[in-house]
Design a protein around this motif. Structure first.
Motif, PDB file in Angstrom:
ATOM      1  N   GLU A 420      -0.574  18.461  13.436  1.00 33.14           N
ATOM      2  CA  GLU A 420       0.841  19.461  13.054  1.00 33.14           C
ATOM      3  C   GLU A 420       1.679  19.336  14.286  1.00 33.14           C
ATOM      4  O   GLU A 420       2.982  19.223  13.643  1.00 33.14           O
ATOM      5  CB  GLU A 420       0.613  21.134  12.232  1.00 33.14           C
ATOM      6  CG  GLU A 420       1.803  21.015  11.428  1.00 33.14           C
ATOM      7  CD  GLU A 420       1.903  22.801  11.067  1.00 33.14           C
ATOM      8  OE1 GLU A 420       0.202  23.347  11.444  1.00 33.14           O
ATOM      9  OE2 GLU A 420       2.369  22.757  10.058  1.00 33.14           O
ATOM     10  N   LEU A 456       1.776  17.999   5.792  1.00 30.97           N
ATOM     11  CA  LEU A 456       2.650  17.421   6.557  1.00 30.97           C
ATOM     12  C   LEU A 456       2.993  15.795   6.750  1.00 30.97           C
ATOM     13  O   LEU A 456       4.677  15.432   5.909  1.00 30.97           O
ATOM     14  CB  LEU A 456       2.801  17.738   8.197  1.00 30.97           C
ATOM     15  CG  LEU A 456       3.461  16.475   8.651  1.00 30.97           C
ATOM     16  CD1 LEU A 456       5.225  17.171   8.637  1.00 30.97           C
ATOM     17  CD2 LEU A 456       3.493  16.595  10.203  1.00 30.97           C
ATOM     18  N   ASP A 459       4.589  15.336   3.059  1.00 31.84           N
ATOM     19  CA  ASP A 459       5.773  15.095   3.322  1.00 31.84           C
ATOM     20  C   ASP A 459       6.722  14.316   3.479  1.00 31.84           C
ATOM     21  O   ASP A 459       7.638  13.886   3.063  1.00 31.84           O
ATOM     22  CB  ASP A 459       6.231  17.329   3.793  1.00 31.84           C
ATOM     23  CG  ASP A 459       6.319  18.214   3.383  1.00 31.84           C
ATOM     24  OD1 ASP A 459       5.971  18.071   2.154  1.00 31.84           O
ATOM     25  OD2 ASP A 459       5.914  19.077   3.953  1.00 31.84           O
TER      26      ASP A 459
END
Length: 927
Positions: A420, A456, A459
């Motif tokens: 991340e 993430l 997205d």
């Protein structure tokens, strides 16, 4: 040209091309495009050249109005006025047709309704041009080409064969765009028209009547130097050729049109040699000749259509290759003998059989001219107007095109585990690629992350149509890569770790290079740069010592390239694509790469692609950096390599070298020896390791660049390959150690490493190590520091160097301590003798500046900088004066030392020794 002059010239070009020309174009572009207008733009010729003639005729037969604009390049104000006028006229044309590099058109804001067709003035792909020459003397810089695009706005570029599409894509910066098409070259249609051939022959006989009764040799060299100051070569002795061939032959001389001052025909040779550079078009000169002699001219591609013999007079081949370079190996490509002298040329011509076509000419024609069949003009016009052209013979194999399941050129496989915090940098490098985003896909494999990595990834995929997200329980990086391979829909597959990134031109360069060498390679390697984010330190992979340029590297000729990292691109073979071994936690990359390379024994390398790899504690490899986790993986890799060496002799040297490479970095990271388990387990594992070592030939031990001399001697002694050393001899280049069993091993010269330097008001205390296998053969080492005109003896003693401290475990090192004068300035040099015999001088120098009264109270620890003989520059101790607490400034100083000295100190930010680099190269091998 000076810097100021270059800046002024650049500013004027910007003003002309983007300012004045652009304004003229935009103003006239307010009117609609004329659907039946074609503008042909030429840089020099005031009359339309032959490259345009047939296309003009074809367009006019289809109702087009053809306009012609000569820009009068090099003629100052006339050139400026011509560029502005051309821009005005181009604004309403449906077609803009060119035959050469053209910055004025490349810089225009061309409207979508207009097509720019590059007909190009040459066939095939011989000498390099355009973007292919930016690293050559002939070319201009990358920045210049990017700022003023020579081939900008190109929507169609026609070439003579599918074989050369890659070269034109590279030269024109059109990789992956589909703009370069093998439709043929228009002007070659004339060579398939018997009436035109007869007319050319008649034209030549009228211009040179002497050719009617004799055989004709055509001398058609290319120019030398830059385009703006082209010169003719002086490689042909016309007088000697006349003496040898004058009874049967005549010589037609056709110089390149850019050559302004041409050499005259020598006196007494006027009845033999005829300069037809102005009097005959090149087609007529070719048709009239019985054989052709050239050097590096692309004329030979068209000449092959006539099926006549060719020779190549190239005594300056090496210089020309450095100057401009070739797309193919010159000696292998040329369809005739490569000659160095006029005498050789005369012998060749005298032996020619009239009317015979050498088989190599037909093979050359089929390879490089298969799209030229007499109907190229119609195909080109059809394509330029948006029509479909029939499939040509000689198209590339199917694997070079997109099969139904391969929607992309490349699939980028990115394993993700708790990434991340750094995945964004990786993705940013993919977003910045110069390749079109729809030409590659990114497969993100979440491998059981426990942070927000999966969210993430999703997205990112939601806003990028070429992203795919896979989610699986944690299985390790190999399983994640294998999942990505199964899902890949690209023709090629490459691997990218989530904390690493790519240079912006990497994907485009990889596709172009793999397409170019697709028949020769199964694996294409990238250049690798390592970086420590915390300190900004960077260094390149050791293999860059051998991989210096884009190309194909047979592993039997380049056995030390050590392709050990996953920074590679492979072919997508669907279910047959190789997989990573999921049972290995370390060495899986080397295992995978070796399996792929073993197929052909050839490594491809793309110099324009670069992979940036991060070294830090969070990298997955450090989670398993302990012998108890890696020993079995290591032995599995070694046994695989040994099996490869036995079953594939051509790969044997590479396999042995890769084993020693692996041992080198494991030694430096305390990962080699199986020091775990009970005594019986340790003994058994040690014997497994040494038994494997005994299978490596002595030649590989001696030739390996990945082991420092101390490491090499230690491993060979442990494996029982040598006994105790008994004698040594030194030369200026190396040392030879003789062992008790009579074996002799060449080793590097002893090295000196400064370990500590402490400066007080009166004394400069220097201490460190002198080491190397040859030193074990002597009983007493004496070391003297030459300080100006003084000699200062150092105290020396044997020292056991611990494995944990220096990455070696040998007893042939000597510790030294010397108290040098603190007052400067002076330079100190060490000199050594072993049992009274001189050891070659160490190229080490300490430059001591004038004393300013300040003290250095902290030790200066130069871990990893070895040998100092490799530095080449002085070690400036004076730069360390007046510094705050050493631990606080070490990362910054270490970074400066790297920049100043051109070496890598290892993981200096951790303030612990990283082991001694094995060679004097600035590149270091890092797993």
């Amino acid at each position: 040209m000076g810097t100021t002059a270059r800046h002024i010239k650049s500013a004027l070009k910007t003003l002309l091309y983007f300012g004045v020309d652009g304004a003229a174009y935009r103003l006239h572009a307010l009117l609609p495009v004329d659907e039946h207008k074609a503008l042909f733009v030429e840089m020099h010729d005031t009359q339309p050249p032959n490259d345009f003639a047939l296309v003009m005729d074809e367009l006019e037969s289809r109702g087009f109005s053809c306009d012609y604009a000569c820009l009068h390049k090099g003629q100052g104000a006339r050139y400026v006025a011509s560029c502005v006028g051309m821009s005005w006229r181009a604004a309403r044309a449906r077609l803009l047709l060119l035959r050469d590099a053209n910055m004025p058109v490349g810089c225009l804001p061309v409207r979508d309704e207009t097509s720019v067709v590059q007909l190009w003035h040459a066939c095939g792909a011989f000498k390099k041009f355009g973007l292919s020459t930016t690293q050559k003397i002939f070319g201009v810089g990358d920045d210049e080409m990017a700022r003023f695009p020579h081939y900008g706005n190109t929507t169609l570029a026609t070439v003579s064969s599918p074989e050369v599409v890659w070269a034109y894509e590279e030269a024109m910066g059109l990789e992956g765009q589909g703009a370069v098409q093998a439709l043929g070259v228009s002007r070659t249609d004339a060579l398939f028209d018997e009436e035109r051939l007869a007319a050319c022959r008649a034209q030549a006989e009228k211009a040179v009547p002497a050719i009617k009764d004799k055989r004709v040799l055509l001398w058609a060299p290319t120019f030398r130097g830059q385009v703006t100051a082209a010169e003719a070569p002086d490689t042909l002795d016309v007088a000697e050729l006349r003496e040898r061939l004058g009874q049967e032959w005549v010589l037609l001389v056709k110089h390149h049109p850019l050559v302004a001052e041409r050499p005259s025909v020598p006196a007494g040779c006027e009845d033999f040699a005829f300069d037809v550079s102005d009097s005959l078009p090149i087609e007529a000169a070719m048709v009239a000749s019985d054989a052709c002699v050239s050097d590096y001219s692309s004329l030979v591609f068209e000449y092959s259509l006539l099926r006549r013999p060719m020779a190549f007079l190239a005594p300056d081949l090496a210089d020309y290759d450095d100057w401009r370079g070739f797309y193919y190996d010159y000696d292998q490509m040329t369809p005739g003998p490569v000659l160095a002298t006029t005498t050789e040329l005369a012998d060749w011509a005298a032996g020619l059989v009239p009317g015979a076509c050498p088989p190599e000419v037909d093979a050359f024609r089929e390879r490089f001219m298969c799209a030229c069949d007499g109907h190229a003009t119609a195909r080109i016009v059809d394509s330029a107007l948006g029509g479909q052209s029939p499939k040509l013979r000689g198209q590339p194999p199917e694997f070079r095109g997109l099969s139904p399941q391969c929607r992309y050129d490349v699939s980028v496989i990115v394993p993700v585990y708790n990434a991340e915090g750094h995945l964004g940098r990786c993705v940013a490098s993919l977003d910045a690629q110069t390749a079109r985003q729809d030409s590659f896909e990114v497969v993100l494999i979440n491998d059981g992350s426990t942070d927000g990595s999966l969210a993430l990834c999703r997205d990112l995929a939601a806003t990028r149509s070429n992203y795919v997200v896979l989610d699986q329980p944690n299985q390790g990086v190999s399983a994640a890569r294998n999942a990505g391979i199964r899902a890949a829909r690209g023709r090629y597959i490459m691997f990218l770790d989530s904390d690493d990134w790519l240079s912006k031109g990497t994907i485009k360069a990889l596709v172009s290079t793999f397409d170019r060498y697709a028949d020769q390679i199964d694996l294409l390697a990238l250049g690798v740069t390592y970086t420590i984010v915390e300190t900004g330190a960077t260094w390149r992979h050791k293999r860059d010592t051998w991989l210096t340029h884009t190309g194909v590297y047979p592993l039997d000729e380049y056995p030390h390239v050590a392709q050990s990292t996953p920074t590679v691109c492979i072919r997508n073979e669907g279910a047959q694509t190789p997989r990573f071994p999921t049972g290995m936690r370390m060495g899986e990359d080397q295992y995978f790469n070796t399996k792929v390379l073993a197929r052909k024994g050839v490594l491809g390398y793309c110099a324009k692609a670069r992979y940036y790899h991060v070294e830090h504690e969070g990298s997955s490899r450090w989670l398993w950096d302990a012998p108890k986790h890696s020993f079995e993986d290591m032995m599995r890799l070694y046994n695989t390599l040994l099996e490869l060496a036995v079953n594939t002799p051509s790969m044997s040297v590479y396999a042995y070298s890769l084993i020693l490479y692996n041992m080198g970095w494991r030694l430096r990271n305390d990962l080699l020896y199986p020091e775990f388990g009970d005594a019986a387990t340790r003994e058994r594992n040690h014997e497994r390791l040494y038994g494997m070592l005994r299978q490596i030939p002595q030649a590989s031990w001696e030739d390996s660049p990945y082991l420092v001399t101390a490491q090499r001697a230690e491993l060979m002694r442990r494996a029982g390959l040598v006994d105790e050393p008994v004698a040594s001899t030194h030369t200026t280049d190396n040392a030879c150690v003789t062992f008790a069993n009579g074996a002799q091993v060449r080793v590097g010269l002893p090295a000196l490493a400064v370990r500590q330097v402490r400066r007080t008001r009166h004394v400069l205390q220097v201490c460190g190590l002198v080491y190397g296998p040859s030193l074990a053969c002597g009983s007493q080492l004496e070391l003297v520091w030459q300080v100006g005109s003084q000699q200062v003896a150092a105290h020396t003693c044997r020292k056991q160097v611990s494995y944990a401290e220096q990455g070696v475990d040998v007893d042939d090192a000597w510790w030294f301590e010397a108290d040098l004068p603190a007052m400067g300035p002076y330079a100190a040099y060490p000199q050594a003798t072993l049992d009274g015999a001189p050891v070659p001088a160490f190229a080490v120098r300490l430059d001591v500046p004038a004393n300013n009264g300040k003290r250095i109270t902290a030790d200066v620890r130069l871990f990893g900088i070895q040998p100092l003989a490799a530095l080449g520059d002085a070690l400036y101790l004076g730069t360390l004066k007046g510094l705050p607490a050493w631990s606080a400034v070490w990362p910054r100083i270490a970074c400066q030392l790297r920049k100043r000295l051109g070496v890598v100190a290892g993981r200096v930010a951790k303030l612990r020794p990283a082991g001694l680099p094995p060679t004097n190269s600035t590149a270091t091998e890092t797993e």
